[in-house]
Design a protein around this motif. Structure first.
Motif, short mmCIF file in Angstrom:
data_model
loop_
_atom_site.label_atom_id
_atom_site.label_comp_id
_atom_site.label_asym_id
_atom_site.label_seq_id
_atom_site.Cartn_x
_atom_site.Cartn_y
_atom_site.Cartn_z
N TRP A 1 0.88 -1.13 -0.12
CA TRP A 1 -0.03 -0.02 -0.07
C TRP A 1 0.84 1.26 -0.07
CZ3 TRP A 1 -5.54 0.34 0.45
CH2 TRP A 1 -6.35 -0.93 0.41
N VAL A 2 1.84 1.19 0.83
CA VAL A 2 2.80 2.27 1.14
C VAL A 2 4.16 2.70 0.20
CG1 VAL A 2 3.77 3.86 2.86
CG2 VAL A 2 1.56 2.92 2.99
N CYS A 3 4.73 1.53 0.32
CA CYS A 3 6.28 1.55 -0.41
C CYS A 3 6.26 1.82 -1.80
CB CYS A 3 6.86 0.05 0.07
SG CYS A 3 8.48 0.40 -0.60
N GLY A 4 7.06 2.73 -2.16
CA GLY A 4 7.35 2.90 -3.54
C GLY A 4 7.75 1.75 -4.38
N CYS A 5 8.71 1.02 -3.65
CA CYS A 5 9.15 -0.24 -4.48
C CYS A 5 8.10 -1.17 -4.85
CB CYS A 5 10.34 -0.87 -3.74
SG CYS A 5 11.60 0.12 -2.97
N GLY A 6 7.23 -1.41 -3.76
CA GLY A 6 6.12 -2.33 -3.88
C GLY A 6 5.03 -1.50 -4.82
N GLY A 7 4.92 -0.30 -4.85
CA GLY A 7 3.88 0.41 -5.68
C GLY A 7 4.38 0.16 -7.29
N LEU A 8 5.66 0.42 -7.57
CA LEU A 8 6.12 0.33 -8.82
C LEU A 8 5.89 -1.09 -9.33
CD1 LEU A 8 7.54 1.86 -10.96
CD2 LEU A 8 9.66 0.88 -10.41
N ALA A 9 6.34 -2.10 -8.43
CA ALA A 9 6.19 -3.47 -8.70
C ALA A 9 4.67 -3.80 -9.16
CB ALA A 9 6.64 -4.32 -7.55
N ASN A 10 3.95 -3.51 -8.36
CA ASN A 10 2.27 -3.63 -8.50
C ASN A 10 1.83 -2.92 -9.68
OD1 ASN A 10 1.97 -5.59 -6.52
ND2 ASN A 10 1.83 -3.97 -4.84
N THR A 11 2.34 -1.98 -10.30
CA THR A 11 1.97 -1.26 -11.18
C THR A 11 2.50 -1.48 -12.54
OG1 THR A 11 2.99 0.96 -10.46
CG2 THR A 11 0.62 0.47 -9.77
N PHE A 12 3.66 -0.70 -12.71
CA PHE A 12 4.58 -0.69 -13.90
C PHE A 12 4.97 -2.15 -14.03
CE2 PHE A 12 9.15 -0.29 -15.58
CZ PHE A 12 8.63 -0.03 -16.72
N GLY A 13 5.16 -3.23 -12.82
CA GLY A 13 5.81 -4.51 -12.85
C GLY A 13 4.66 -5.33 -13.26
N ASP A 14 3.32 -5.14 -12.98
CA ASP A 14 2.17 -5.98 -13.07
C ASP A 14 2.45 -6.95 -14.21
OD1 ASP A 14 -0.14 -7.28 -12.12
OD2 ASP A 14 -0.81 -6.67 -14.17
N PRO A 15 2.79 -6.52 -15.46
CA PRO A 15 2.80 -7.38 -16.69
C PRO A 15 3.70 -8.77 -16.50
CG PRO A 15 2.94 -5.03 -17.43
CD PRO A 15 3.07 -4.99 -15.91
#
Ligand code: SF4
Ligand code: SF4
Length: 382
Positions: A184-198
């Protein structure tokens, strides 16, 4: 209707750019090249030239290449969020989670560090003191609890750093699991969950990867904690032991502080951690190297979070395992009717979301054992 909304679920293995084809290698090469320039521009001799990220930032009127990086990071997350929500936005959990991810990045990890210095000081030499990132905590932001950092930032930021890292983060992980931060908060996790989703289905589920993950992530956690303690020790003995000071915080590239910064901060988190998204999945850093994920994982194991399994419902389709970005073999738990808590699980909820039978549920209810009684099923805690 719910399943139709999962637009593109079946296309996972049909698109060459998502299956380690030529385009995936090209994207990985471009990402690795960008991170290498960003972190090592001083060592590569590109300063002032066309390949210098500082020059790109200056051309855009930004104070440093790190703010340029923040801007690009935010754009990548916004684009990735649109892609993700188009495919999985039919669930409220996903919409809220990705919305918060993007909001935290844009507000706390880009806009505030950009504008705060202008409100707090007129002295440009002191700007860096107010370029504070509220969404990153020690030990992920390793510098935040260094004695030098704590002394140099405004006292309210120092208190936020200490309370956030040592009190709030572990407590929230105990009650809600590490998902509050990692998903929910971390930028690394956020990038993984959005840009990295494919690329999430590329994460290895092999036992060998699991063994490597456990060793690597706990080693980095130990190094982060031990090195922070050594920095405090160095601060206490100060100039009284020059050799110890040179080894720990002497400023040379081989001092412990510099080496940790280069190896963990630049190579593992940036060049490899993000550069290899298209080849190894989006959580290479979180899964194998992030000291924050390792530390919060320990509190998660002791705490309330778990994934519960509805008995005798699983049809072994394997969607949950395929879509787990942390390489957890969720299907094996579902098949054996075992609710579980895994230290690695970031609580992204995708296993539950893609399950066609509604077998899985993410829960924080207080009494783990109450469930055990209710269902008569074993609860596995690894
Ligand atoms: S087990 Fe489920 S919730 Fe946990 S990381 Fe894997 S997909 Fe996400
Ligand atoms: S838990 Fe659901 S998604 Fe996982 S294998 Fe069983 S039916 Fe498939």
């Amino acid at each position: 209707m719910e399943l139709q909304g999962q637009n593109g679920l079946l296309a996972t293995f049909r698109e060459p750019w998502r299956t380690r084809g030529g385009v995936a290698y090209a994207v990985a090469g471009a990402l690795i090249g960008f991170y290498t320039l960003l972190y090592f521009r001083d060592h590569l001799g590109v300063a002032g030239g066309a390949l210098d990220p500082e020059a790109w930032a200056a051309a855009l009127g930004l104070r440093s290449r790190w703010l340029l990086y923040g801007a690009l990071y935010s754009l990548a997350m916004i684009g990735g969020a649109a892609y993700y929500l188009r495919r999985h936005g039919n669930a409220r959990y996903n919409r809220w989670r990705i919305g918060v991810n993007v909001g935290v990045q844009v507000v706390l990890a880009f806009t505030l560090p950009l504008v705060m210095p202008y409100f707090f000081t007129g002295d440009p030499g002191q700007f860096w003191k107010y370029e504070y990132y509220f969404s990153y905590f020690w030990p992920l932001d390793w510098y935040k609890l260094h004695p030098g950092s704590l002394q140099n930032v405004p006292v309210v930021f120092a208190i936020y750093s200490i309370v956030g890292a040592l009190v709030a983060a572990p407590l929230l992980a105990y009650f809600y699991g590490k998902r509050w931060y990692c998903s929910w908060v971390c930028g690394c996790g956020g990038l993984a969950n959005t840009f990295g989703d494919p690329w999430r289905h590329l994460t290895s589920t092999s036992t060998r990867s699991w063994r490597f993950e456990k060793r690597a992530v706990h080693t980095i956690m130990f190094l982060a904690i031990a090195s922070t303690l050594l920095l405090f020790l160095d601060h206490l003995v100060g100039d009284r032991n020059a050799t110890f000071h040179r080894l720990i915080d002497g400023g040379q590239w081989w001092s412990m502080k510099s080496l940790y910064g280069y190896v963990v901060g630049a190579i593992l988190a940036g060049v490899i951690g993000t550069g290899l998204y298209p080849l190894l999945g989006p959580r290479v850093w979180c899964r194998n190297f992030c000291p924050m994920a390792a530390l919060l994982g320990l509190f998660q194991k002791l705490g309330r979070f778990r994934i519960t399994v509805k008995p005798d419902m699983c049809i072994s389709c394997g969607n949950c395992t395929t879509y787990c970005e942390m390489g957890i073999d969720v299907r094996s738990y579902a098949q054996s009717n075992e609710s579980f808590t895994r230290a690695a699980c970031v609580g992204c909820g995708m296993c539950a979301h893609v399950c066609p039978r509604g077998v899985l549920k993410l829960e924080n209810a207080p009494k783990l054992q109450a469930d055990k009684k209710r269902t008569g099923l074993p609860v596995v805690n690894l």
